[in-house]
Design an enzyme around this catalytic site. Structure first.
Site, PDB file in Angstrom:
ATOM      1  N   HIS A 145      31.433 -10.597  -6.888  1.00 23.17           N
ATOM      2  CA  HIS A 145      32.798 -10.258  -7.289  1.00 23.17           C
ATOM      3  C   HIS A 145      33.773 -10.893  -6.314  1.00 23.17           C
ATOM      4  O   HIS A 145      33.407 -11.395  -5.262  1.00 23.17           O
ATOM      5  CB  HIS A 145      33.006  -8.743  -7.375  1.00 23.17           C
TER       6      HIS A 145
ATOM      7  N   CYS B 181      37.557 -11.090   1.201  1.00 17.73           N
ATOM      8  CA  CYS B 181      36.965 -10.627  -0.061  1.00 17.73           C
ATOM      9  C   CYS B 181      37.759 -11.091  -1.280  1.00 17.73           C
ATOM     10  O   CYS B 181      37.362 -10.832  -2.423  1.00 17.73           O
ATOM     11  CB  CYS B 181      36.808  -9.114  -0.061  1.00 17.73           C
TER      12      CYS B 181
ATOM     13  N   HIS C  74      32.085 -13.525  -3.617  1.00 17.26           N
ATOM     14  CA  HIS C  74      30.986 -13.195  -2.714  1.00 17.26           C
ATOM     15  C   HIS C  74      30.077 -12.183  -3.416  1.00 17.26           C
ATOM     16  O   HIS C  74      30.416 -11.697  -4.495  1.00 17.26           O
ATOM     17  CB  HIS C  74      31.513 -12.630  -1.377  1.00 17.26           C
TER      18      HIS C  74
ATOM     19  N   HIS D 244      27.021  -8.813  -3.227  1.00 18.88           N
ATOM     20  CA  HIS D 244      26.507  -7.626  -2.546  1.00 18.88           C
ATOM     21  C   HIS D 244      25.189  -7.208  -3.177  1.00 18.88           C
ATOM     22  O   HIS D 244      24.957  -7.432  -4.361  1.00 18.88           O
ATOM     23  CB  HIS D 244      27.474  -6.436  -2.667  1.00 18.88           C
TER      24      HIS D 244
ATOM     25  N   HIS E  24      22.883  -9.026 -11.311  1.00 18.67           N
ATOM     26  CA  HIS E  24      22.980 -10.487 -11.248  1.00 18.67           C
ATOM     27  C   HIS E  24      24.077 -11.016 -12.174  1.00 18.67           C
ATOM     28  O   HIS E  24      23.903 -12.009 -12.867  1.00 18.67           O
ATOM     29  CB  HIS E  24      21.621 -11.145 -11.529  1.00 18.67           C
TER      30      HIS E  24
ATOM     31  N   GLU F  85      28.410  -0.408  -1.179  1.00 24.70           N
ATOM     32  CA  GLU F  85      28.639  -1.841  -1.305  1.00 24.70           C
ATOM     33  C   GLU F  85      27.912  -2.583  -0.179  1.00 24.70           C
ATOM     34  O   GLU F  85      27.368  -3.659  -0.386  1.00 24.70           O
ATOM     35  CB  GLU F  85      30.137  -2.127  -1.275  1.00 24.70           C
TER      36      GLU F  85
END
EC number: 4.-.-.-
Length: 130
Positions: A25, A34, A38, A40, A79, A116
């Site tokens: 996201h 952010c 990137h 998580h 994914h 997260e």
């Protein structure tokens, strides 16, 4: 040897079921790193609370909770790019979105907790009156 259980005292219980998914996201309203795309490895807990059924001895079936979360949430996010689903996919907004997806399918849903990164999570408990 099993210990005797007084089932009359087993009135309510809470089930916490843990899930994992990986997703990317970017935060379009954030002025910092952010803002860029990137990813998580998310850790998700779904909590269901209710009366223990005296016949089954359960609040809910763990397998049913797992199946609902797989179908309603994980199939959509794992994914994937979360910006395709939410305009501003902050952890707070993702947790609320997950709760709202699950609420119609999981009676007794009381909480969604989303990590997260390790050690940092948001908890969403639904809309509460005043």
């Amino acid at each position: 040897m099993s210990l005797p259980i007084d089932y009359a005292d087993a009135r309510r219980a809470r089930l916490d079921v843990e899930f994992y998914f990986a997703a990317a996201h970017r935060l379009p309203r954030y002025d910092g790193p952010c803002f860029r795309m990137h990813g998580h490895n998310y850790r998700l807990f779904v909590a269901v609370e209710g009366a223990v059924d005296p016949a089954s001895g359960m609040v809910a079936d763990f397998g049913r909770i797992q199946a609902v979360v797989q179908e309603q949430v994980l199939a959509r996010v794992d994914h994937r790019t979360l910006n395709d689903l939410l305009e501003n996919p902050t952890a707070e907004n993702i947790a609320r979105w997950v709760y709202e997806l699950l609420a119609p399918h999981l009676p007794g849903l009381c909480e969604v907790r989303l990590y997260e990164i390790p050690g940092c999570c948001v908890t969403y408990r639904g809309e509460r009156a005043g």
